[in-house]
Structures are given as structure tokens and as C-alpha cells.
Design a protein around this motif. Structure first.
Motif, PDB file in Angstrom:
ATOM      1  N   ILE A 298       3.587   2.947   5.544  1.00 38.33           N
ATOM      2  CA  ILE A 298       2.359   2.313   5.069  1.00 38.33           C
ATOM      3  C   ILE A 298       1.166   2.597   5.977  1.00 38.33           C
ATOM      4  CG2 ILE A 298       3.633   0.494   3.904  1.00 38.33           C
ATOM      5  CD1 ILE A 298       2.919  -1.375   6.218  1.00 38.33           C
ATOM      6  N   GLY A 299       1.397   3.223   7.142  1.00 35.84           N
ATOM      7  CA  GLY A 299       0.293   3.613   8.012  1.00 35.84           C
ATOM      8  C   GLY A 299      -0.149   2.522   8.974  1.00 35.84           C
ATOM      9  N   GLY A 300      -0.981   2.940   9.944  1.00 35.36           N
ATOM     10  CA  GLY A 300      -1.346   2.062  11.049  1.00 35.36           C
ATOM     11  C   GLY A 300      -2.210   0.881  10.669  1.00 35.36           C
ATOM     12  N   LYS A 301      -3.173   1.084   9.775  1.00 39.07           N
ATOM     13  CA  LYS A 301      -4.074  -0.013   9.421  1.00 39.07           C
ATOM     14  C   LYS A 301      -3.329  -1.109   8.675  1.00 39.07           C
ATOM     15  CE  LYS A 301      -8.221   1.106   8.494  1.00 39.07           C
ATOM     16  NZ  LYS A 301      -9.363   1.770   7.829  1.00 39.07           N
ATOM     17  N   ALA A 302      -2.477  -0.716   7.729  1.00 40.13           N
ATOM     18  CA  ALA A 302      -1.685  -1.704   6.999  1.00 40.13           C
ATOM     19  C   ALA A 302      -0.710  -2.418   7.937  1.00 40.13           C
ATOM     20  CB  ALA A 302      -0.933  -1.026   5.857  1.00 40.13           C
ATOM     21  N   ALA A 303      -0.076  -1.656   8.831  1.00 48.25           N
ATOM     22  CA  ALA A 303       0.861  -2.262   9.778  1.00 48.25           C
ATOM     23  C   ALA A 303       0.154  -3.267  10.680  1.00 48.25           C
ATOM     24  CB  ALA A 303       1.529  -1.177  10.619  1.00 48.25           C
ATOM     25  N   SER A 402      -5.167   4.441   5.744  1.00 47.79           N
ATOM     26  CA  SER A 402      -4.190   3.840   6.659  1.00 47.79           C
ATOM     27  C   SER A 402      -3.252   4.937   7.127  1.00 47.79           C
ATOM     28  CB  SER A 402      -3.403   2.718   5.960  1.00 47.79           C
ATOM     29  OG  SER A 402      -2.496   2.104   6.864  1.00 47.79           O
ATOM     30  N   SER A 403      -3.826   5.906   7.860  1.00 51.84           N
ATOM     31  CA  SER A 403      -3.024   7.047   8.284  1.00 51.84           C
ATOM     32  C   SER A 403      -1.991   6.620   9.332  1.00 51.84           C
ATOM     33  CB  SER A 403      -3.928   8.139   8.861  1.00 51.84           C
ATOM     34  OG  SER A 403      -4.309   7.822  10.181  1.00 51.84           O
ATOM     35  N   LEU A 404      -1.011   7.480   9.554  1.00 53.75           N
ATOM     36  CA  LEU A 404       0.061   7.127  10.488  1.00 53.75           C
ATOM     37  C   LEU A 404      -0.448   6.935  11.908  1.00 53.75           C
ATOM     38  CD1 LEU A 404       3.186   9.201   9.396  1.00 53.75           C
ATOM     39  CD2 LEU A 404       2.212   7.120   8.429  1.00 53.75           C
ATOM     40  N   ASP A 464       1.510  15.036  13.507  1.00 58.01           N
ATOM     41  CA  ASP A 464       1.850  14.688  12.126  1.00 58.01           C
ATOM     42  C   ASP A 464       0.950  13.547  11.677  1.00 58.01           C
ATOM     43  OD1 ASP A 464       3.127  14.477   9.689  1.00 58.01           O
ATOM     44  OD2 ASP A 464       4.713  13.183  10.456  1.00 58.01           O
ATOM     45  N   GLU A 465      -0.083  13.867  10.926  1.00 54.46           N
ATOM     46  CA  GLU A 465      -1.042  12.866  10.477  1.00 54.46           C
ATOM     47  C   GLU A 465      -0.974  12.758   8.959  1.00 54.46           C
ATOM     48  OE1 GLU A 465      -2.287  10.359  11.076  1.00 54.46           O
ATOM     49  OE2 GLU A 465      -4.460  10.230  11.201  1.00 54.46           O
ATOM     50  N   GLN A 466      -0.223  11.776   8.482  1.00 52.29           N
ATOM     51  CA  GLN A 466      -0.071  11.561   7.049  1.00 52.29           C
ATOM     52  C   GLN A 466      -0.990  10.424   6.621  1.00 52.29           C
ATOM     53  OE1 GLN A 466       4.098  11.044   6.018  1.00 52.29           O
ATOM     54  NE2 GLN A 466       4.728  12.295   7.751  1.00 52.29           N
ATOM     55  N   MET A 467      -1.575  10.562   5.453  1.00 54.56           N
ATOM     56  CA  MET A 467      -2.534   9.568   4.984  1.00 54.56           C
ATOM     57  C   MET A 467      -1.882   8.599   4.001  1.00 54.56           C
ATOM     58  SD  MET A 467      -5.520   8.303   5.172  1.00 54.56           S
ATOM     59  CE  MET A 467      -6.575   9.547   5.950  1.00 54.56           C
ATOM     60  N   ALA A 468      -1.562   7.422   4.474  1.00 54.06           N
ATOM     61  CA  ALA A 468      -1.196   6.323   3.582  1.00 54.06           C
ATOM     62  C   ALA A 468      -2.472   5.575   3.216  1.00 54.06           C
ATOM     63  CB  ALA A 468      -0.192   5.398   4.260  1.00 54.06           C
ATOM     64  N   ILE A 469      -2.368   4.668   2.276  1.00 57.04           N
ATOM     65  CA  ILE A 469      -3.549   3.925   1.818  1.00 57.04           C
ATOM     66  C   ILE A 469      -3.193   2.454   1.676  1.00 57.04           C
ATOM     67  CG2 ILE A 469      -5.024   3.525  -0.208  1.00 57.04           C
ATOM     68  CD1 ILE A 469      -5.300   6.505  -0.530  1.00 57.04           C
ATOM     69  N   LEU A 470      -4.125   1.605   2.097  1.00 59.26           N
ATOM     70  CA  LEU A 470      -4.021   0.160   1.937  1.00 59.26           C
ATOM     71  C   LEU A 470      -5.022  -0.281   0.873  1.00 59.26           C
ATOM     72  CD1 LEU A 470      -3.163  -2.733   2.886  1.00 59.26           C
ATOM     73  CD2 LEU A 470      -4.907  -2.531   4.677  1.00 59.26           C
ATOM     74  N   VAL A 471      -4.537  -0.934  -0.172  1.00 58.19           N
ATOM     75  CA  VAL A 471      -5.409  -1.429  -1.240  1.00 58.19           C
ATOM     76  C   VAL A 471      -5.450  -2.944  -1.135  1.00 58.19           C
ATOM     77  CG1 VAL A 471      -5.896  -1.468  -3.711  1.00 58.19           C
ATOM     78  CG2 VAL A 471      -4.735   0.513  -2.698  1.00 58.19           C
ATOM     79  N   GLN A 472      -6.626  -3.480  -0.826  1.00 61.79           N
ATOM     80  CA  GLN A 472      -6.778  -4.913  -0.602  1.00 61.79           C
ATOM     81  C   GLN A 472      -7.733  -5.529  -1.610  1.00 61.79           C
ATOM     82  OE1 GLN A 472      -7.908  -4.365   3.665  1.00 61.79           O
ATOM     83  NE2 GLN A 472      -6.408  -5.959   4.069  1.00 61.79           N
TER      84      GLN A 472
END
Length: 886
Positions: A298-303, A402-404, A464-472
Motif C-alpha cells: 500500500i506504500g509509505g503514505k498509506a502505511a 503512496s510510493s514504496l 525499487d520505487e513502485q507507485m501505490a495509491i491512497l484514496v481518501q
């Protein structure tokens, strides 16, 4: 009224749906048949009154939902004889009754008990619904919420004209339209409280979240046959109910599964793993799966958001955060979806090339964005996106990167990637299209110039920079056609900006704004947030008439009618003096004297200034924030940087939403910096008493100097617009970038308003060692204290010393003669820049300073800094002209 518009029997519902239409099939997702009767009886009564033919289709010997009454026929159809027989009987009834008939069907969910499959249920509906539509009937169906597969419900949804959730939360009944074909209203797709025939839309984000969560139906369709490790672990844990998991959570088997699940969701970072193991329950991790699109991390921002909420809910201090924190009902787009999108749309190699090259112009990036916007998602991902849009209805949402690597213990990536507001108004199709655009723009931002420059600066080019996304869900409430929170801001557990010795830096600082928090994290032209030292909240850096100047004059909000993000003058919002709790936020400016309202009434709203004095003096806001920051810092073992929204209630209670939390980086060197007490006048370049960053930079060879007076008085618009580009070229020039460089210029660097300063981005200044913002009264350039903005965090992470310089202040010194007389080497580095030479200089300090270099010492604790000329640090000549006071 059009002839094909008919009544549901509930006037308020007619207003929301713009009436029912002949041909409508209306599916009510209910939590029980008693709930269904709340809408069936008014519908039937109205139809009988209007002399319509009404038919009740009853499924065998089960309890009737309608009492026998005149004008209502009853047809019994037994599903026990199988799908084929049942469908044929219903089809025969419809054919016999003909056009214009109104139908009420029993609960469709009962058919599954006889047929043992959701597929046959959906098949029956897909056969029956179009025939009813052709004959201009109006038919009511019930479906028990949460009893059926997402696939079956999706097929029913795609076939019917109207789909409505009808459910109880505690003692309250809610109606939430999910699909209404061929019509639209501004409040149609919101949940509504249904009380005595009245429908009241739920506008406040916290209330909407709590209602939706309590309704308790899994919001996403998830493939049941997945064999991915993610889902394998999830299925093993899902065999237990919530109470069993609480009892078994301490067992070795469940602990091992929890840690495995945590690593799949949060990642392998040791600090995040430690916090997850201690503060996130197994149930909270499982709930992420119900709201995860895809199956990546889920990435860093969501975590960070989840961890902060977990930490606060477990805290045992004076503040009970369980009662303070708003519920959150965020969704997560897993990092694997990012790579699926790249590969399916032939974008993977493009991203790889850009990441390795690390150089891209703004114009090139616009073309890359267009490539991303043309991309498409797989069908199963699109189905889940539709579920997400249906869940939120018309509630505004924000799509956040919310990238890793984002918001981690080593790298913040603050403001590098995109966040996109979706005002979320219009039909479901319009809202889905806007959401898809937002997701694609966030994905494209993974290769924007600022992000690539940041990665290169931090040595992360091949990471390794993967882009997850947080939808709020956007926090806030509807007011006068707008949507925004009452309060938003950023809060830091350590305060680097101490404008008086009375302030305790260990209690933190807050940048507070009215409206969306964009004005707290960005540098906006002419606007200033309220800076709150948590140890002394009523102290402020300004006094007297300057309070009005250094305040917030515009509010960022979502315009529901225009369906767009806007900045609106504060006066437009508060002029009617009916905004809830307005007296907590404003003071009245009467002839330069600030008067705080004593009651709730504001006598002269047109003279209001945002000070937040009553909020700080009369409510528990500061107490809550102080404990919040201390609790999070204690758990992290490190100062933290948070983003939040808040809304005080009429009784003084506070509702708070933590939308982001990350470790805070402390700028400056670890060693004490001692400033020289005496410097010969000819060697002093400047002295300031406004230092925020601390540290020492030796032997600077170049100064990039934008003349504040020339910029303010003589620079035409095209020059101002181009200076940021010239600065960026100098920043990246191979003969300048390897050297230590100081950049100096007027007003606010990093602001989008070129009237107030140099419009640069991170990629334009990331190689600088020192950035000096010059504020001259006569030029009108007044830099705000950028501490807490994304711009400031950029400087901190790059170890750039940031110094505001006010040359006109008595305590400051500025060697105008040096900067005026120094030769300009601009043409040596930038071709065709002749028209910029009167406004921007490249000063070769070694040549202009008599074979000396520029040297900066900054003491953040004392808020003082000095820049002077001296011989190279590694030469035998030592402090012959400098006398350090120790």
C-alpha cells in the motif's frame, strides 16, 4: 411533470431521484424484509391512489410483505421447481398483465436458498428486467445486502435502472442511491438519513465514514480463485471471526501469519515493521484487504496514516483518541497495479529510460503525461474502480501518491508526487472518468522532473520505487455549495522556528489554515498560515497591524457546482456570519486593533481576520495536538511530521483526522556552530537574525544572485516567468553543479506567484548549498517563514541551508556594493540569456572576492547566520582576520 414520471410515494425520495420513470426496475439492497417494507408500502399506496394496476409477486409460502388490500393482485410463484420453471412462470405473468403495471417482488435473495447459486439469481434478473422495462412497468425488488457475490450484484446493477442501498445504522435508517439511470441531481448519490418521510443528506465526512463502515458490506469485488500469497494468507485468517482472532492473536501460528500479512501490506522496512507489529491489530490488517485494489503493497503514505491511527488508538494518556479520531474508510491501489498499467500500455521501458537518465524538461514531461492519460486498465481493475466510485457516491475524494519509498525513515518525497482532488460530482460515468484521470496523473508523477532530481540527489536512482495509491474521503462538510474542512494543517513534534526563548522546541509547532490543507503545505502568494508554538499557543511572531497582513486571506476549497478545486476570498465565505463556530477562528480588525469575539455572533464579518485565537484559548485543540505529537514521537522514537484536519463541535469537542504521518528530518549539522564576533566590513557579505536551518558551508565558488530591486521595479512579465528556468539551467550546469553554490533572490522561492518571488521547483535548486530569500521593504518582497512547507522539507532533506534575509532591519547587514559591482558570468553558462543579465547574476566569488570564497555559518538555536569572504579552508592561512567569540 413529464407523463412518464411517477411517484415512489415518498415525496423526498421523488425529489432526490427526480421521480421514478415508466420502465424503471428498482432494486433495494436491504438488511432485512422489515426494512424493505418502509419503501414498499408508500409505493403501493401511491400506485393504488393513482389507479395503477399493482401486482405482488410472492415466492411460495413465505411470509407476505403486503397485506391483502383493494387494488393489489397477488401472484404466487414457487422457486422450488427450479430456475427454468420459475422464470417461465414470471415471464408468463408479465406477458399476461401487459403494459403499465406496477410490481412488487419478494426478496430475490430467497431464490438462492432454493437454487444454491448466485449465478442463477443474476440470470433470472437479466432475463426479467429488460422485459419489464419494455412494457413501461415500474418494479420493486429486494436483495439482502452482503449475501451475494460482487459478480452477481454487478450483473444486477448493470441491468437495472435504479439501485438503492437501504439500511439501518443503530436506530437510524439510511437511503443511499447507487445507480439512477438517465437522470442526475447534485445530492442524488449521497447517503440520506430517512426520518418520518424526510431525507437529510449526510454531508460531513466523518459522519459519512462512520455510517458507511457500520453498514458493513465488503466494498470491493475480489477474485475468489486467486492463489497469490496475499490471498492465501488472507483466506487462512478469514476462517476465524473477529472475536476468535482477538483470542488467538497471541498464538505462534497466528502471530506468524500476522507478520507475513504485515510484510505484504506495509513492507520490509525494519522501523515500519516494528510499529506495525506493536500497534496494528490483525483485524486492522485484514480490513486493508477488503479495501485493496490489486494485491501489492500500500506504500509509505498509506502505511504512515494507518500506523499513526493505530498508535493513537492504543495510547493511554489524558486524551482518549478513540473518541477524537474520525473513522476513516480509505481505499488502497496496490503497487502491482502500477506495473500492470505500465506494461499493458507500453510505458514500462519509457519509465525505465527516464529513471536512469534522470533528466527531463517540463515540456517533455507534458508529453509523458499525455502518454499516461491515454492508458487503459484491465477489466477486473475497472470493476473495482467502479465499486470504489459507487461506495463514495458524490462525496469528494482525493487520490494521493503512496510510493514504496515515500514517507519512510530515510526519504519523505514531500510534494514530489502528485495528489489529485476529485470533487466527484456528476453521473457515475463522469465521476469514474475523473477518477481514472487522477490515478493516471499520479502514476505519471513518478517520473516528473522534481521526483527524478530528488531520487538522484538521494542516491535512489536504481531503487525499487513502485507507485501505490491512497484514496481518501476528503475531510470536511458542505457549506453554501462548497466543500472543505474547518481546520487543516501540518504539525511537527519538534519546533525549529523559535521566535522567542520562551518557546520549548520539544513540544512542536503547527501550521494551521481554514479550509483545505493545501495552503499549509504550499507557499501561496499573499497568504500566511497561523504558526502555533505548541508550548505557547497564543504567542505569535507578529504584533499589531502586522497580524492582519501575515494572515490567511483566501481559502482553498472544492466548488461542488463547478466540480473543481478553487481558491476563494475569505470574505466570500464568512460574509453572512452563519458558518458554524466562526467565532473560534476569526478576530475583528477595528482600526488596527484585533478584538476576539466574546459570543457566537460576529457583528462585522467583513472586518474579520483569521487568527484562531478563540480556538487556541477556549477549546482543547492545543492540548489534543500536544499529546498527539508527543505520543507519535514516543512511538516512532524520532520527531514526526503530520498532516491533519479537524472540526470543533458546538459543545467544544474536537474531531480529528490524521491524513499523513512520517519521520521528521532535523536540518543542520550535529555539531555546535559558533559565529565570528567581528568580521572586517569589506569581507562581510550579509548577516541575518532569522536563521532557521543550522550548519556550515565552506568554500562556495558561485553565487546565483537575482537582484531584488531590479526584479521588483524593472523586470517585465516575460523576464519574471523565465528566471526560474534560467536558475534551473544554472543549477544543472556541469561546471556549476559539482561546486558549492549559494542562490539568492527576492521573496518566496518555490511560490507559484511570480509577483512575490522566483518561481522555481525542487529540480531547479537541488544542487544549491545555501538558499537566501531577500525581503526588501521598498521592493515589496516579504518571504513568509517557509518552515513546514513541502518546499522547506525539500531543503532540509537536501541539507540546503535556508536563510530569510531582511536587509532593511537594524540587526541585519548586507553588502550591496559587492553584489552590485561583482562581474556577471551568466553568458558563460547560459547561451542567449543577454536579456536576463540586468536581473540575474552568476558571481564567480573567487574572482570577485579577491581570491577568496564565500563561507556561511548558521546557528539555528540562536536564529543567526553570517556569510563572509575568506581564503579556501584547506589553505595554510587561518583565522587571521576573523575573531571567533566563544
Amino acid at each position: 411533470m413529464q407523463s412518464d414520471v411517477v411517484s415512489s410515494g415518498i415525496s423526498a425520495l421523488n425529489g432526490i431521484l427526480q421521480g421514478l420513470r415508466l420502465g424503471d426496475n428498482v432494486v433495494w439492497q436491504v438488511d432485512g424484509m422489515d426494512t424493505y417494507q418502509h419503501v414498499v408500502h408508500p409505493f403501493v399506496s401511491q400506485a393504488v391512489q393513482d389507479r395503477r394496476t399493482v401486482v405482488y409477486v410472492r415466492f411460495g409460502a413465505r411470509r407476505s410483505i403486503l397485506r391483502p388490500e383493494a387494488g393489489v393482485g397477488c401472484e404466487d410463484v414457487d422457486p422450488r421447481h427450479g430456475f427454468d420453471s420459475f422464470s417461465a412462470q414470471v415471464n408468463g405473468i408479465i406477458e399476461k398483465k401487459g403494459t403499465g403495471v406496477f410490481y412488487v417482488f419478494d426478496n430475490l435473495s430467497e431464490l438462492v436458498a432454493e437454487w444454491a447459486t448466485d449465478e442463477l439469481l443474476a440470470n433470472f434478473f437479466q432475463v426479467t428486467c429488460p422485459y419489464l422495462h419494455e412494457l413501461d412497468t415500474v418494479a420493486y425488488f429486494a436483495l439482502t445486502r452482503g449475501r451475494h457475490s460482487h459478480r452477481a450484484v454487478a450483473r444486477i446493477r448493470d441491468t437495472t435502472q435504479v439501485l438503492i442501498d437501504l439500511y439501518h445504522v443503530k436506530e437510524n435508517l439510511y437511503i443511499h442511491p447507487l445507480k439512477v439511470w438517465d437522470r442526475y441531481s447534485s445530492q442524488m448519490f449521497l447517503p440520506h438519513l430517512f426520518t418520518e418521510g424526510v431525507l437529510t443528506p449526510v454531508f460531513h465526512s466523518g459522519d459519512a465514514s462512520a455510517i458507511s463502515l457500520t453498514a458493513g458490506v465488503p466494498p470491493l469485488r475480489v477474485k475468489a480463485d486467486s492463489i497469490a500469497p496475499w490471498d492465501s494468507v488472507h483466506r487462512k485468517l478469514s476462517q476465524y471471526d473477529e472475536n476468535e482472532l482477538k483470542q488467538l492473536e497471541g498464538t505462534p501460528e497466528i502471530q506468524a501469519l500476522k507478520q507475513e500479512l504485515s510484510q505484504m501490506i506495509i513492507g520490509a522496512d525494519p522501523e515500519h515493521k516494528r510499529l506495525s507489529d506493536e500497534y496494528l491489530t490483525l483485524q486492522e490488517l485484514l480490513e486493508v484487504r477488503d479495501r485493496l485494489i490489486g494485491s501489492g503493497r500500500i506504500g509509505g503514505k498509506a502505511a504512515g496514516m494507518l500506523l499513526a491511527r493505530g498508535i493513537l488508538r492504543k495510547a493511554s494518556g489524558d486524551v482518549s483518541f478513540s473518541g477524537v479520531l474520525e473513522e476513516h474508510d480509505s481505499f488502497y491501489i496496490g503497487s502491482d497495479v502500477f506495473f500492470t498499467f505500465l506494461i499493458n500500455n507500453n510505458l514500462f521501458r519509457l519509465r525505465l529510460r527516464l529513471t536512469r537518465n534522470s533528466q527531463i524538461s517540463t515540456e517533455e514531461f507534458e508529453q509523458v503525461e499525455n502518454r499516461f492519460l491515454e492508458g487503459e486498465f484491465p477489466g477486473e481493475i475497472m470493476d473495482q474502480f467502479k465499486d470504489l466510485i459507487e461506495y463514495f457516491g458524490q462525496a469528494p475524494i482525493i487520490v494521493r501518491s503512496s510510493s514504496l519509498l515515500e514517507d519512510g525513515f530515510g526519504n519523505a518525497f514531500a510534494g514530489k508526487y502528485r495528489s489529485e482532488f476529485c470533487v466527484n460530482q456528476g453521473s457515475p460515468e463522469v465521476r469514474l472518468e475523473a477518477f481514472l484521470r487522477a490515478v493516471k496523473l499520479v502514476y505519471a508523477s513518478a517520473v516528473n522532473p522534481d521526483a527524478l532530481a530528488y531520487r538522484r540527489q538521494r542516491g535512489l536512482g536504481e531503487s525499487d520505487e513502485q507507485m501505490a495509491i491512497l484514496v481518501q474521503r476528503v475531510s470536511g462538510m458542505r457549506y453554501d455549495g462548497f466543500f472543505f474542512p474547518s481546520l487543516a494543517g501540518v504539525a511537527f513534534s519538534y519546533n525549529l522556528y523559535q521566535w522567542t526563548n520562551r518557546i520549548d522546541p520539544h513540544q512542536g509547532i503547527i501550521r494551521l489554515v481554514f479550509g483545505l490543507g493545501t495552503r499549509a503545505v504550499n507557499r501561496e502568494g499573499g497568504d500566511y498560515p497561523r504558526l502555533i508554538a505548541v508550548s505557547h499557543p497564543l504567542l505569535r511572531p507578529e504584533i499589531g497591524s502586522k497580524i492582519a497582513f501575515y494572515s490567511q486571506h483566501e481559502i482553498d476549497l472544492l466548488d461542488l457546482e463547478r466540480n473543481e478545486f478553487r481558491s476563494v476570498p475569505l470574505a466570500e465565505i464568512i460574509q453572512r456570519d452563519n458558518y458554524p463556530n466562526l467565532a473560534l477562528y476569526v478576530s475583528v480588525n477595528e482600526d488596527g486593533y484585533m478584538r476576539d469575539p466574546e459570543g457566537s455572533h460576529i457583528r462585522k464579518p467583513e472586518k474579520c481576520i483569521l487568527t484562531f485565537n478563540n480556538l487556541l484559548g477556549r477549546t482543547g485543540f492545543t492540548k489534543v495536538m500536544k499529546e498527539l505529537l508527543a505520543t507519535l514521537e514516543s512511538a516512532y522514537g524520532h520527531p514526526v511530521d503530520t498532516e491533519f484536519t479537524a472540526s470543533p463541535g458546538s459543545s467544544g469537542d474536537l474531531r480529528l483526522n490524521i491524513v499523513q504521518c512520517r519521520p521528521m528530518r532535523i536540518p543542520g549539522s550535529a555539531e555546535d556552530v559558533v559565529l565570528p564576533s567581528r568580521i572586517p566590513k569589506e569581507l562581510l557579505l550579509f548577516r541575518t537574525n532569522r536563521a532557521i536551518s543550522g550548519g556550515e558551508v565552506r568554500d562556495m565558488k558561485y553565487i546565483v544572485y537575482v537582484d531584488p530591486t531590479a526584479y521588483a521595479v524593472r523586470a517585465p512579465m516575460e523576464i519574471r516567468q523565465g528566471i526560474g528556468r534560467i536558475v534551473g539551467e544554472l543549477n544543472r550546469h556541469p561546471d556549476i553543479a559539482p561546486n558549492r553554490v549559494m542562490m539568492m533572490g527576492p521573496g518566496r522561492w518555490g511560490s507559484s506567484n511570480i509577483m512575490l518571488g522566483v518561481n522555481t521547483t525542487y529540480a531547479d535548486i537541488n544542487n544549491a548549498s545555501v538558499l537566501v530569500e531577500i525581503a526588501r521593504v521598498e521592493d515589496g518582497h516579504v518571504p513568509d517563514v517557509s518552515y513546514g512547507t513541502h518546499f522547506f522539507l525539500d531543503l532540509v532533506e537536501s541539507r540546503v541551508i535556508y536563510l530569510p534575509l531582511y536587509p532593511d532591519e537594524p540587526e541585519a547587514d548586507f553588502n550591496f556594493s559587492f553584489f552590485e559591482k561583482a562581474p556577471n558570468s551568466l553568458a558563460q553558462f547560459v547561451q542567449g540569456a543577454e536579456k536576463f543579465e540586468p536581473f540575474i547574476k552568476v558571481i564567480d566569488v573567487f574572482l570577485a572576492g579577491g581570491k577568496r570564497y564565500a563561507h556561511v555559518l548558521a546557528d539555528a538555536r540562536k536564529g543567526a547566520a553570517v556569510c563572509f569572504l575568506r581564503a579556501a579552508y584547506n589553505t595554510p592561512k587561518q583565522e587571521s582576520v576573523l575573531h571567533a567569540g566563544r
